[in-house]
Design an enzyme around this catalytic site. Structure first.
Site, PDB file in Angstrom:
ATOM      1  N   GLY A   1       5.849  -5.016   0.734  1.00 55.30           N
ATOM      2  CA  GLY A   1       7.042  -4.240   1.150  1.00 55.30           C
ATOM      3  C   GLY A   1       6.617  -3.378   0.661  1.00 55.30           C
ATOM      4  O   GLY A   1       6.576  -2.592  -0.019  1.00 55.30           O
ATOM      5  N   ARG A   2       6.081  -2.557   2.459  1.00 54.49           N
ATOM      6  CA  ARG A   2       5.927  -0.971   2.195  1.00 54.49           C
ATOM      7  C   ARG A   2       7.218  -0.456   2.365  1.00 54.49           C
ATOM      8  O   ARG A   2       6.990   0.785   1.600  1.00 54.49           O
ATOM      9  CB  ARG A   2       5.322  -0.865   3.409  1.00 54.49           C
ATOM     10  CG  ARG A   2       3.770  -1.048   3.336  1.00 54.49           C
ATOM     11  CD  ARG A   2       3.037  -0.861   4.616  1.00 54.49           C
ATOM     12  NE  ARG A   2       3.475  -1.510   6.008  1.00 54.49           N
ATOM     13  CZ  ARG A   2       3.155  -1.505   7.002  1.00 54.49           C
ATOM     14  NH1 ARG A   2       2.246  -0.316   7.709  1.00 54.49           N
ATOM     15  NH2 ARG A   2       3.571  -2.748   7.911  1.00 54.49           N
TER      16      ARG A   2
ATOM     17  N   HIS B   1      -2.452 -10.128   0.569  1.00 49.69           N
ATOM     18  CA  HIS B   1      -2.582 -10.707   1.277  1.00 49.69           C
ATOM     19  C   HIS B   1      -2.379 -12.539   1.302  1.00 49.69           C
ATOM     20  O   HIS B   1      -2.377 -13.289   2.437  1.00 49.69           O
ATOM     21  CB  HIS B   1      -3.841 -10.568   2.138  1.00 49.69           C
ATOM     22  CG  HIS B   1      -3.592  -8.927   3.000  1.00 49.69           C
ATOM     23  ND1 HIS B   1      -4.598  -8.088   1.988  1.00 49.69           N
ATOM     24  CD2 HIS B   1      -3.696  -8.404   3.955  1.00 49.69           C
ATOM     25  CE1 HIS B   1      -4.288  -6.371   3.029  1.00 49.69           C
ATOM     26  NE2 HIS B   1      -3.653  -6.777   4.060  1.00 49.69           N
TER      27      HIS B   1
ATOM     28  N   GLU C   1       5.546  -3.158  -3.289  1.00 49.66           N
ATOM     29  CA  GLU C   1       4.605  -2.605  -3.865  1.00 49.66           C
ATOM     30  C   GLU C   1       4.692  -1.271  -3.063  1.00 49.66           C
ATOM     31  O   GLU C   1       4.028  -0.232  -3.397  1.00 49.66           O
ATOM     32  CB  GLU C   1       3.255  -2.765  -1.999  1.00 49.66           C
ATOM     33  CG  GLU C   1       4.099  -2.738  -0.740  1.00 49.66           C
ATOM     34  CD  GLU C   1       2.690  -3.328  -0.039  1.00 49.66           C
ATOM     35  OE1 GLU C   1       1.495  -2.727   0.264  1.00 49.66           O
ATOM     36  OE2 GLU C   1       3.292  -3.993   0.967  1.00 49.66           O
TER      37      GLU C   1
ATOM     38  N   ARG D   1       2.386 -12.059 -23.393  1.00 53.00           N
ATOM     39  CA  ARG D   1       2.582 -11.311 -22.490  1.00 53.00           C
ATOM     40  C   ARG D   1       3.691 -10.716 -21.496  1.00 53.00           C
ATOM     41  O   ARG D   1       4.215 -11.814 -21.062  1.00 53.00           O
ATOM     42  CB  ARG D   1       1.162 -11.050 -21.424  1.00 53.00           C
ATOM     43  CG  ARG D   1       0.148 -11.111 -22.185  1.00 53.00           C
ATOM     44  CD  ARG D   1      -1.360 -11.562 -21.443  1.00 53.00           C
ATOM     45  NE  ARG D   1      -2.900 -11.642 -21.803  1.00 53.00           N
ATOM     46  CZ  ARG D   1      -3.672 -11.709 -22.013  1.00 53.00           C
ATOM     47  NH1 ARG D   1      -3.767 -12.546 -20.365  1.00 53.00           N
ATOM     48  NH2 ARG D   1      -5.569 -11.988 -22.349  1.00 53.00           N
TER      49      ARG D   1
ATOM     50  N   THR E   1       7.573 -10.708  10.747  1.00 54.22           N
ATOM     51  CA  THR E   1       7.328  -9.768   9.438  1.00 54.22           C
ATOM     52  C   THR E   1       7.061 -10.329   8.990  1.00 54.22           C
ATOM     53  O   THR E   1       9.246 -11.044   8.214  1.00 54.22           O
ATOM     54  CB  THR E   1       7.452  -8.286   9.178  1.00 54.22           C
ATOM     55  OG1 THR E   1       7.041  -7.413   8.613  1.00 54.22           O
ATOM     56  CG2 THR E   1       8.687  -8.794   9.902  1.00 54.22           C
ATOM     57  N   ILE E   2       6.888 -10.424   7.548  1.00 56.27           N
ATOM     58  CA  ILE E   2       6.677 -11.152   6.212  1.00 56.27           C
ATOM     59  C   ILE E   2       7.620  -9.831   5.454  1.00 56.27           C
ATOM     60  O   ILE E   2       8.710 -11.012   5.014  1.00 56.27           O
ATOM     61  CB  ILE E   2       5.098 -11.565   5.895  1.00 56.27           C
ATOM     62  CG1 ILE E   2       4.735 -10.227   5.015  1.00 56.27           C
ATOM     63  CG2 ILE E   2       4.218 -12.931   6.075  1.00 56.27           C
ATOM     64  CD1 ILE E   2       3.232 -10.207   4.349  1.00 56.27           C
ATOM     65  N   ASP E   3       7.213  -9.312   6.197  1.00 60.23           N
ATOM     66  CA  ASP E   3       8.556  -8.434   5.330  1.00 60.23           C
ATOM     67  C   ASP E   3      10.258  -8.194   5.548  1.00 60.23           C
ATOM     68  O   ASP E   3      11.034  -7.720   4.741  1.00 60.23           O
ATOM     69  CB  ASP E   3       8.071  -6.793   5.596  1.00 60.23           C
ATOM     70  CG  ASP E   3       6.666  -6.494   5.070  1.00 60.23           C
ATOM     71  OD1 ASP E   3       6.135  -7.285   4.421  1.00 60.23           O
ATOM     72  OD2 ASP E   3       5.990  -5.273   5.686  1.00 60.23           O
TER      73      ASP E   3
ATOM     74  N   ARG F   1      -0.168  -7.054 -18.418  1.00 54.77           N
ATOM     75  CA  ARG F   1      -1.411  -7.447 -16.922  1.00 54.77           C
ATOM     76  C   ARG F   1      -0.361  -7.105 -15.445  1.00 54.77           C
ATOM     77  O   ARG F   1      -0.257  -7.740 -16.057  1.00 54.77           O
ATOM     78  CB  ARG F   1      -1.764  -8.755 -17.238  1.00 54.77           C
ATOM     79  CG  ARG F   1      -2.974  -9.010 -18.755  1.00 54.77           C
ATOM     80  CD  ARG F   1      -4.095  -8.176 -18.562  1.00 54.77           C
ATOM     81  NE  ARG F   1      -4.958  -8.277 -19.690  1.00 54.77           N
ATOM     82  CZ  ARG F   1      -5.159  -7.943 -20.538  1.00 54.77           C
ATOM     83  NH1 ARG F   1      -4.329  -6.774 -20.702  1.00 54.77           N
ATOM     84  NH2 ARG F   1      -5.667  -8.457 -21.887  1.00 54.77           N
TER      85      ARG F   1
END
Ligand code: F6P
Length: 337
Positions: free
Chosen positions: A171-172, A267, A223, A163, A126-128, A261
């Protein structure tokens, strides 16, 4: 022996390196054959198969994605799913199944092993990096490198325009990518699901660095991070579906008056070629899993512990998530503000 392999859950750089390693070691070292089951658990349920050979796996170590494709399909969603898997493993004379996946894929494997005696070995991906009982999963290093490179790019445009740039990363449930990527990219603040967002701390850090004459900032947010203290109306989605990055940018702009911004990497973090680290880790996992399959060490998952590859019972891996090491977050905090 005949070995089956499937890749489940979100794709991740390094899956093809695992497939290549399993095929190479099975065929050359054990004289075995390997059959790919397509699209995650859908493959053994619906008997979607693809023979894997030395020839069709020889040039894939550097290729992103998975040549046997993937899905989030769950065989326990239908009553006859597990039975169909048993029937199709028998039909294809499969002696051992290697399932490459994250928490959900390994959770299914655990139930299939415990409740239906499916001879399965798991490889963590998993990338997480949030799978328990392994120090790292492959795919994570590639994602972190993508994030670090993106932040480098955001620095120059943020600086040119004075800015604040908010960068939302995957990362849920956990902040591993945000924390590693943010440290590597020199972020001015990092927000993770493990710690509720205290907006005043973020604003204070941004203002502090601007007061030193540095007129731009980079904020990295996972995220799954959530506000702990902002009034509801400040974070409400007024125009449609906003991720946490957009919401945060809106609040920062309102509270500081700085132009802000948001960028969501999405993905891009999961696609493309794996780093050398992930190719090596995936290859080591594939070789170890092949040996476990031939030794009939079922119901277990390959694991990296320190610099050594070993294996652990599946229940150690799937019952809880591996949340961010907060001592690492403390390192990141040194650079806030
Ligand atoms: O689990 C890996 C992951 O990349 C998460 O970080 C992300 O939330 C999720 O997958 C996205 O899944 P999907 O591609 O199914 O939308």
């Amino acid at each position: 022996m005949r070995i089956g392999i499937l890749t489940g859950g979100g794709d991740c750089p390094g899956l093809n390196a695992v497939i290549r390693a399993v095929v190479r070691h099975s065929v050359k070292s054990f004289g075995s054959e390997v059959l790919g089951f397509l699209e995650g658990w859908r493959g053994p349920v619906d008997n979607m198969i693809m023979p894997l050979t030395l020839r069709n796996t020889e040039t894939i170590i550097n290729r992103g994605g998975t040549i046997i494709r993937t899905s989030r399909s769950n065989p326990f969603a239908t009553e006859d799913g597990p039975k169909k898997i048993l029937d199709n493993l028998k039909k294809n004379n499969i002696d051992a199944l290697i399932a490459v996946g994250g928490e959900e894929t390994c959770g299914v494997a655990k139930r299939l092993f415990q409740e239906h005696k499916v001879p399965v070995v798991c490889i963590p991906k998993t990338i997480d990096n949030d799978l328990n009982a392994t120090d790292y999963t492959f795919g994570f290093d590639t994602a972190v490198n993508v994030v670090a490179e993106a932040i480098d790019r955001l620095h120059t445009t943020a600086e040119s325009h004075n800015r604040v740039l908010v960068c939302e990363v995957m990362g849920r449930h956990t902040g591993w990518i945000a924390c590693h990527g943010g440290i590597a990219g020199g972020a001015d603040f990092i927000l993770v699901p493990e710690k509720p967002i205290i907006i005043d701390e973020v604003i204070e850090a941004i203002k502090k660095s601007h007061s030193r004459g540095r007129d731009y900032s980079i904020v990295v947010v996972a995220e799954g991070a959530r506000f702990g203290d902002a009034p509801k109306e400040e974070v409400e989605n007024k125009n449609g579906v906003f991720g946490i990055g957009e919401k945060l940018a809106h609040v920062i702009a309102e509270k500081t008056g700085y132009e802000t911004r948001a960028t969501t990497l999405g993905h891009i973090q999961r696609g493309g070629s794996p780093t050398a680290f992930d190719r090596v880790l995936a290859t080591r996992f594939g070789v170890h899993a092949t040996e476990m399959a031939h030794e009939k060490k079922f119901g277990r998952m390959v694991s990296l512990q320190g610099s050594k590859i070993t294996d652990v019972p599946l229940e150690d891996a799937v019952d809880t998530l591996k949340t961010l090491d907060l001592s690492l977050y403390k390192v990141a905090e040194v650079f806030f503000g």
